[in-house]
Design an enzyme around this catalytic site. Structure first.
Site, mmCIF file in Angstrom:
data_model
loop_
_atom_site.group_PDB
_atom_site.id
_atom_site.type_symbol
_atom_site.label_atom_id
_atom_site.label_comp_id
_atom_site.label_asym_id
_atom_site.label_seq_id
_atom_site.Cartn_x
_atom_site.Cartn_y
_atom_site.Cartn_z
ATOM 1 N N ASN A 87 0.790 -1.220 0.000
ATOM 2 C CA ASN A 87 0.000 0.000 0.000
ATOM 3 C C ASN A 87 0.832 1.285 0.000
ATOM 4 O O ASN A 87 0.985 1.936 -1.026
ATOM 5 C CB ASN A 87 -0.949 -0.057 1.205
ATOM 6 N N CYS A 88 1.384 1.628 1.156
ATOM 7 C CA CYS A 88 2.048 2.930 1.267
ATOM 8 C C CYS A 88 3.301 2.797 2.120
ATOM 9 O O CYS A 88 3.499 1.775 2.771
ATOM 10 C CB CYS A 88 1.100 3.953 1.878
ATOM 11 N N MET A 119 2.078 7.655 6.655
ATOM 12 C CA MET A 119 2.314 7.189 5.284
ATOM 13 C C MET A 119 1.079 7.568 4.492
ATOM 14 O O MET A 119 -0.039 7.274 4.905
ATOM 15 C CB MET A 119 2.484 5.682 5.270
ATOM 16 N N CYS A 139 -1.864 9.606 3.508
ATOM 17 C CA CYS A 139 -2.564 10.689 4.186
ATOM 18 C C CYS A 139 -2.770 10.445 5.667
ATOM 19 O O CYS A 139 -2.917 11.382 6.424
ATOM 20 C CB CYS A 139 -3.882 11.008 3.487
ATOM 21 N N SER A 146 -1.965 6.871 7.455
ATOM 22 C CA SER A 146 -1.618 5.563 7.982
ATOM 23 C C SER A 146 -0.377 5.690 8.867
ATOM 24 O O SER A 146 0.657 6.177 8.424
ATOM 25 C CB SER A 146 -1.347 4.611 6.815
ATOM 26 N N ASN A 173 3.027 -0.182 4.702
ATOM 27 C CA ASN A 173 1.765 -0.814 5.078
ATOM 28 C C ASN A 173 1.353 -1.779 3.973
ATOM 29 O O ASN A 173 1.393 -1.445 2.790
ATOM 30 C CB ASN A 173 0.681 0.253 5.275
ATOM 31 N N TYR A 182 -7.270 0.953 11.530
ATOM 32 C CA TYR A 182 -7.087 2.114 10.663
ATOM 33 C C TYR A 182 -8.426 2.804 10.415
ATOM 34 O O TYR A 182 -9.418 2.154 10.088
ATOM 35 C CB TYR A 182 -6.498 1.591 9.351
ATOM 36 N N GLU A 239 -12.798 7.638 0.427
ATOM 37 C CA GLU A 239 -13.244 8.531 -0.639
ATOM 38 C C GLU A 239 -14.361 7.846 -1.418
ATOM 39 O O GLU A 239 -15.387 8.425 -1.713
ATOM 40 C CB GLU A 239 -12.059 8.829 -1.550
ATOM 41 N N GLY A 241 -7.675 12.227 3.046
ATOM 42 C CA GLY A 241 -6.675 13.010 3.758
ATOM 43 C C GLY A 241 -6.032 14.000 2.810
ATOM 44 O O GLY A 241 -5.311 14.883 3.208
#
Lengths: 153, 714
Positions: free
Chosen positions: B173-174, B381, B383, B385, B412, B550, B555, B689
């Site tokens: 993910n990020c 990470m 917006c 996490s 993540n 989380y 969105e 975010g």
């Protein structure tokens, strides 16, 4: 005295975080006024002792710290409002240490009568003058139109 | 006479009993049934259809089922029905696949094109990415994920995020990029070997390149944690270079000259970086989701970088001085550094306030609270996490065991979110039923998350050299090394997400009284979150992976879950009636409260869902009253770890209006002149975010509805 609206937490009418009271009654009746509903002396509700106490308490609140009190309207210097406004400001100065007072009026500072001047003695920042639609400029800080003047007293 | 069979595609073939026989025999094999005589069933079915001239497949299957049941082959009938059901779904998906591809070609699938405000579905590279996404999603759902996970996802009980990338591709993910490690040790990118930069302008140029590369290999946000202190050494190098020039040319005040040149270079370097990030197009067909964290550096070099970042943002992009959407700026505030008037970086906090009032970013990270809630200080990470604390142990040359707290290079693994309001609706107000259903669903959700871990368990480093071989993940693996260890023992997080706590509580306990005004409801909502928290803690203990809770920004999900629930349960007042679900634990956007009270309401939740969170306040124009904005920031300091201020910064290039556009169901309209031409307005809103420009790329319907209903907190 009547008031149209009371904001216990306000950031739009004057510097910092404030308590703001919009009193009722205004003789200027400027074209393009954003607050026409406050022109009548009997608009809104009666300004009670209870509200006065709440304003004092809100100003002294330790959680949401206020820089001061703002009076707008209507016109806080309308002859019919002056006595009670003066009483309120005296209380604020006595009971709320370090809080400043901002005021908006349609009268000009130079043309105030004796009683109005008594009020102004307790005011820290005065924005005076009528709202002139042709001189309106939304980018101005604290003023609706460029003829109005911010007096740091 | 034998009937003609109308096939699903409309073609006609003569009836063929042997096909039924084959299907029944296959089913019989599954349950090892050797008593069945398929011919008998075929005969019976043929007979029942013989009066018809034509028949469709469905009809034949119904007849087979009926015959099986009648002859007492109950178990066999069940298998046959199940097989048929699976085939139906597979077939349906296939046609769904065609439908979605068609929607992309015809540009008619609004939900696909508007799903992500950061993707412009009109341009070719993005369309290629969307097409890859459609197919990756289709393949993963058909062949990779467990059936029950797919069904739960399709029903909207859970949401397996980012199916268009993972698990088809072994992506995560990020992350926080380990820029420092990459710079100091050097790395390879494409055909070039990159050495340590020798000036701040080179450093930012290379940073942009790294971001583009990294963002093409992960699907979520890319963050540079503490960009000010990480890039500070390159400001020094620039200074030394300018100083040398001054001496070579005999400039009298060499120091002053070098200082001035360095300031100019640093400002320009970050201007280039800002433009680069906003013009980049990654292989994922989007502007990368980039976040810069900064604010804690106190040396002059870090301070210069902090000022350069903020001043560039305040200046705006292009001739219209438009608000930059990326990178997201996150400014760290710490007592003793920049919180109070006598702190040495207090001047930069003032600049940050000015920037936030004009450009919405930076959001702020309150140092002490971040440490308290997440165990150590780090930038989120993407917006929102947040990683947990992690000590990396290694053996030194002297044979001693060294343990170091690290953040950069970690990431993540992805999110699967649970539809809490759905469970509350199914429980019909019964707490006990709710608890049972929740436990069941969490079990399923764990299964879904496990697929993310499994997918990366035997992947080789060569799938993403920039991440695993060149240092972005803080490791230098060989091409054939397995990447699994990079994520183990809490080094990476993997998240259970949730949305709609507000609607959940309404569905369970009624909505006569708003949760804001009802302490019992507030406690109940916290208890629900505690159950989720307990689950991720248990999973972590069992597996060794850092499962985290989380707060999903949703969105897209705020719209999807609510839409599916409305279909199943109807329009339910206080739950599905708004057309969207509220973001994570947030206070309902329609509730009119001041920002101080909103902070008080929300402050308990980040500590529970500490794998990801953010709190917001909606403000009027604050450009003339930074003091008041500072009051709220300061108030947040001891209360919430991560805070953002939303202010109206829309602009109309037609009449010059700046402020807040009217958000209507049809779009955004200038309140002064009525203009809504996307070419002649700049509308900026918080989407999740991140910021978005909904004038250019519309939000989905649920999000638009949510934005429309936001009330100011002052």
């Amino acid at each position: 005295m009547h008031y149209s609206k009371y904001y216990p937490v306000d950031v739009v009418n004057g510097e910092g975080t404030r308590c703001t009271l919009f009193v009722s009654g205004c003789v200027h009746q400027c074209k393009g006024c954003y607050n026409q509903s406050t022109w009548s002396l009997t608009a809104g509700q009666l300004f009670t002792e209870q509200l006065e106490q709440q304003i004092i308490d809100d100003l002294n609140d330790q959680r949401i710290v206020k820089q001061g009190l703002t009076l707008s309207g209507g016109d806080p210097l309308h002859p019919a409002n002056v006595d009670q406004v003066l009483a309120l400001l005296k209380r604020v100065k006595r009971e709320c240490e370090g809080k400043d007072i901002w005021m908006w009026t349609g009268y000009l500072l130079a043309e105030l009568n004796v009683k109005q001047k008594q009020v102004i003695e307790l005011v820290d920042v005065l924005i005076d003058g009528k709202f002139e639609k042709d001189l309106a400029d939304p980018s101005l800080a604290w003023r609706g139109s460029s003829n109005q003047v911010i007096h740091y007293l | 006479m034998k009937p003609v069979v109308i096939k699903r595609d409309g073609s006609q073939v003569p009836f063929d009993g042997s096909r039924i026989k084959a299907a029944i025999s296959k089913a019989a094999l599954v349950i090892k049934d050797n008593k069945i005589q398929p011919d008998l069933i075929v005969k019976e079915v043929s007979k029942s259809l013989s009066m018809l001239e034509e028949v469709d497949i469905h009809h034949i299957q119904d007849a087979v089922e009926a015959s099986l049941m009648k002859n007492g082959h109950i178990e066999l009938a069940r298998i046959y029905i199940e097989y048929r059901h699976d085939r139906d779904i597979a077939r349906e998906r296939k046609s769904q696949l065609n439908h979605e591809i068609n929607g992309l070609i015809e540009q008619s699938n609004a939900s696909l094109l508007n799903e992500n405000a950061n993707k412009d579905g009109k341009v070719i590279p993005t369309q290629r990415d969307l097409l890859a996404g459609i197919i990756a999603k289709h393949y993963a759902k058909s062949y990779m994920l467990p059936r029950e996970v797919v069904q739960a996802h399709d029903r909207g009980e859970i949401h397996y995020h980012d199916l268009d990338y993972a698990p088809f591709f072994p992506m995560f993910n990020c992350m926080l990029i380990d820029i420092k490690g990459m710079f100091t040790q050097g790395f390879k990118m494409g055909n070039a070997e990159i050495e340590e930069p020798k000036s701040i302008s080179t450093a930012t140029a290379v940073t942009a390149q790294i971001i583009a590369q990294v963002a093409s290999h992960i699907y979520g946000g890319t963050t540079i944690n503490a960009i000010d202190t990480i890039l500070a050494p390159y400001v020094t190098k620039s200074f030394e270079k300018h100083l040398l020039t001054a001496k070579q040319w005999g400039i009298e005040d060499a120091h002053a000259y070098a200082t001035q040149q360095t300031e100019i270079e640093c400002y320009n370097a970050f201007q280039s970086l800002e433009y680069e990030v906003n013009t980049l197009h990654t292989a994922n067909g989007q502007t990368p989701f980039v976040t810069f964290g900064f604010g804690l550096g106190v040396d002059w070099q870090s301070r210069l970088i902090q000022r350069a970042i903020l001043k560039n943002r305040i200046a705006g992009l292009g001739k219209n001085r438009k608000t930059a959407i990326f990178p997201k700026l996150v400014f760290a505030i710490k007592d003793g550094i920049n919180l109070k008037e006598d702190d040495q970086n207090y001047d930069i906090k003032q600049l940050a306030l000015r920037c936030a009032s004009k450009r919405m970013y930076p959001d702020i990270l309150n140092y002490d609270k971040v440490v308290e809630v997440t165990g150590s200080f780090k930038t989120p990470m993407g917006c929102r996490s947040f990683l947990d604390r992690y000590q990396q142990t290694s053996v030194t040359d002297d044979g001693e065991i060294d343990s170091e707290l690290i953040h950069d290079g970690r990431g993540n693994l992805g999110v699967v979110s649970i539809n809490l309001p759905r469970i509350a609706l199914q429980a019909k107000g019964e707490q006990k039923v709710f608890d049972e259903l929740l436990a069941e669903r969490l079990h399923l959700l764990k299964k879904a998350l496990d697929t993310r871990i499994e997918r990366l368990s035997d992947v080789k480093a060569s799938v993403a050299p920039i991440l695993y071989m060149e240092g972005a993940c803080g490791v230098r693996l060989k091409a054939d090394d397995c990447v699994a260890d990079v994520f183990k023992h809490g080094r990476a997080s993997i998240s259970l997400g949730y949305i709609g706590l507000h609607e959940t509580v309404n569905a369970l306990f009624g909505h006569d009284q708003h949760i804001f005004d009802n302490e019992v409801k507030q406690q109940k909502s916290q208890q629900i979150l505690q159950v989720l928290k307990q689950a991720v803690q248990d999973w972590s203990t069992q597996s060794g992976y850092a499962f985290s809770l989380y707060s999903t920004p949703s969105e897209n999900l705020c719209d999807r879950f609510c839409r599916l629930d409305t279909k199943e349960f109807g329009v339910i007042s206080g739950v599905t009636d708004k057309g969207y679900y509220t973001n994570s634990f947030h206070l309902d956007v329609e509730k009119s409260v001041n920002p101080y009270d909103k902070i008080d309401f929300e402050m308990v939740y980040p500590a529970i869902s500490n794998g990801g969170f953010i709190c917001y306040g909606e403000y009027p124009n604050m450009q003339h009253n930074l003091k008041a904005l500072e009051n709220v920031w300061d108030y947040s300091y001891n209360r919430v770890p991560y805070y953002g201020t939303n202010t109206p910064i829309d602009e109309c290039y037609e009449c010059g209006f700046t402020g807040e556009f009217d958000c209507t169901s049809k779009g955004f309209v200038c309140p002064s002149c009525g203009n809504s031409d996307p070419e002649k307005v700049a509308v900026t809103r918080r989407v999740c975010g991140y910021l978005g420009s909904p004038d250019a790329r519309p939000f989905n319907q649920g999000k638009q509805e949510e934005v429309k209903r936001r009330v100011k907190h002052l």
